[in-house]
Write an enzyme that holds these catalytic residues in place. Structure first.
Site, mmCIF file in Angstrom:
data_model
loop_
_atom_site.group_PDB
_atom_site.id
_atom_site.type_symbol
_atom_site.label_atom_id
_atom_site.label_comp_id
_atom_site.label_asym_id
_atom_site.label_seq_id
_atom_site.Cartn_x
_atom_site.Cartn_y
_atom_site.Cartn_z
ATOM 1 N N HIS A 1 10.168 15.117 0.892
ATOM 2 C CA HIS A 1 10.309 13.765 1.412
ATOM 3 C C HIS A 1 11.801 13.453 1.508
ATOM 4 C CE1 HIS A 1 6.051 13.072 0.553
ATOM 5 N NE2 HIS A 1 6.141 11.889 1.140
ATOM 6 N N GLU B 1 13.531 8.878 4.717
ATOM 7 C CA GLU B 1 12.629 7.750 4.954
ATOM 8 C C GLU B 1 13.255 6.503 4.334
ATOM 9 O OE1 GLU B 1 8.061 6.278 4.018
ATOM 10 O OE2 GLU B 1 9.056 7.736 2.706
#
Length: 356
Positions: free
Chosen positions: A202, A205
């Site tokens: 991840h 974001e």
């Protein structure tokens, strides 16, 4: 060509970024909560579904993550985990998904005495049951996730290796990006590389280019979870010409897949709207873009709905949908021959027929 929701639902699709604890059926949450005395905002399934989407629709990643206290809270027993995994596979198959990688953090499901391996075993059983119930229409694999704010990344990475031939195809880190850079877990990523394993991170974001740079250049990420902020390294001049910075150029040149989640990105404030989502620019520049759901419950979405939104607001048709789907299948952590077979025998023939 106008595509209806039914048309898009029937199309074979590939999902790489979907959280198990973000995709429960509201009715299932109500039933599981009653079994373990977990208090919910409401016990009406329809109202609960609305509560999740409204609570998540805040523009804040941190607020978005708070909704998981209720889903994780009811996923603490083998039977609950198996049920949730089974229903996940069934729901995705019903939505036309032919291959899915579902991620979850085993460390979040041990509050009632399970150990990490118990969690993975229960989820695997559920996926097997769901795949069987779908009649072979879907293949589901796991990604084991370590939480950035914890300190169990190496333990989870080793767990992924223990289960690598039993349903687990990779590793991930998730949770708040700010303050928890991917290099914090460098030992785990180096271990996975030595073991010839796959992992996604991840990045890009809730935080910007430094997060992506570390994930790619220090940690060696095979894919980027979201990666939406890579557009911060792209300038479009008055003539419409895009100028890529060194990081954006590297990500594109290396064909590092971007796990785009349009609705979720709008909810968390990573994008202003579907119309203005960076996916349009990134796809036009031929980045390895894929379309995903992130958390189907919190975003009130499905993969078919994500493609429907892109059709309505960005103008994507069958050609773009096929390209994005093939991108995803090429980027999956499934062995090459299995990816190739799904592309050549399932995905491309279906789209060729619709575009004939």
């Amino acid at each position: 060509m106008e595509l209806t929701p039914a048309d898009i639902k029937a199309a074979p699709k590939v999902l790489l970024h979907d959280h198990l604890d973000g995709g429960l059926r509201p009715a299932t949450i109500v039933e599981l909560a009653a079994e373990v005395d977990h208090e919910l905002p409401t016990t009406d399934a329809d109202a609960l579904g609305t509560w999740f989407t409204e609570a998540a629709d805040s523009g804040s990643l941190e607020r978005y993550l708070e909704t998981f206290a209720h889903t994780v809270g009811v996923m603490q027993t083998p039977s609950a985990l198996t049920r949730v995994a089974r229903e996940c596979a069934e729901d995705l198959a019903a939505d036309g998904v032919v291959y899915a990688e579902i991620r979850y953090a085993p460390e979040l499901h041990v509050e009632r005495g399970l150990d990490l391996a118990d969690v993975v075993a229960a989820v695997q059983q559920g996926f097997e049951e769901g795949m069987a119930a779908s009649g072979g229409r879907i293949v589901v694999r796991h990604l084991l996730t370590a939480m950035r704010q914890a300190a169990r990344a190496m333990e989870i990475a080793e767990l992924a290796m223990e289960w690598r031939d039993r349903g687990v195809v990779g590793f991930d880190i998730a949770g708040p990006e700010a303050g928890f850079p991917p290099t914090r877990f460098l030992d785990a990523f180096e271990y996975l590389q030595r073991e010839n394993s796959h992992f996604t991170i991840h990045a890009g974001e809730g935080f910007g280019l430094p997060s992506i740079w570390e994930a790619v250049q220090f940690c060696g990420a095979d894919r980027l979870g979201h990666g939406v902020r890579i557009v911060d390294d792209i300038e479009v001049d008055e003539s419409g010409t895009a100028h890529l910075g060194r990081l954006a150029s590297y990500v594109r040149d290396k064909r590092i897949p971007l796990e785009m989640c349009p609705s979720s990105n709008v909810q968390t404030g990573a994008a202003d709207s579907i119309e203005e989502h960076p996916i349009k620019l990134l796809a036009s520049l031929r980045f390895r873009v894929t379309v995903n759901t992130d958390n189907r419950l919190m975003s009130g979405t499905s993969l078919s709905k994500e493609f429907s939104l892109l059709h309505e607001h960005v103008g994507y048709g069958w050609a773009e949908m096929e390209w994005l789907t093939v991108n995803a299948m090429k980027s999956a952590f499934l062995p090459y021959d299995e990816r190739y077979r799904l592309i050549t025998e399932t995905i491309k023939p279906w789209y060729a027929e619709r575009q004939a």
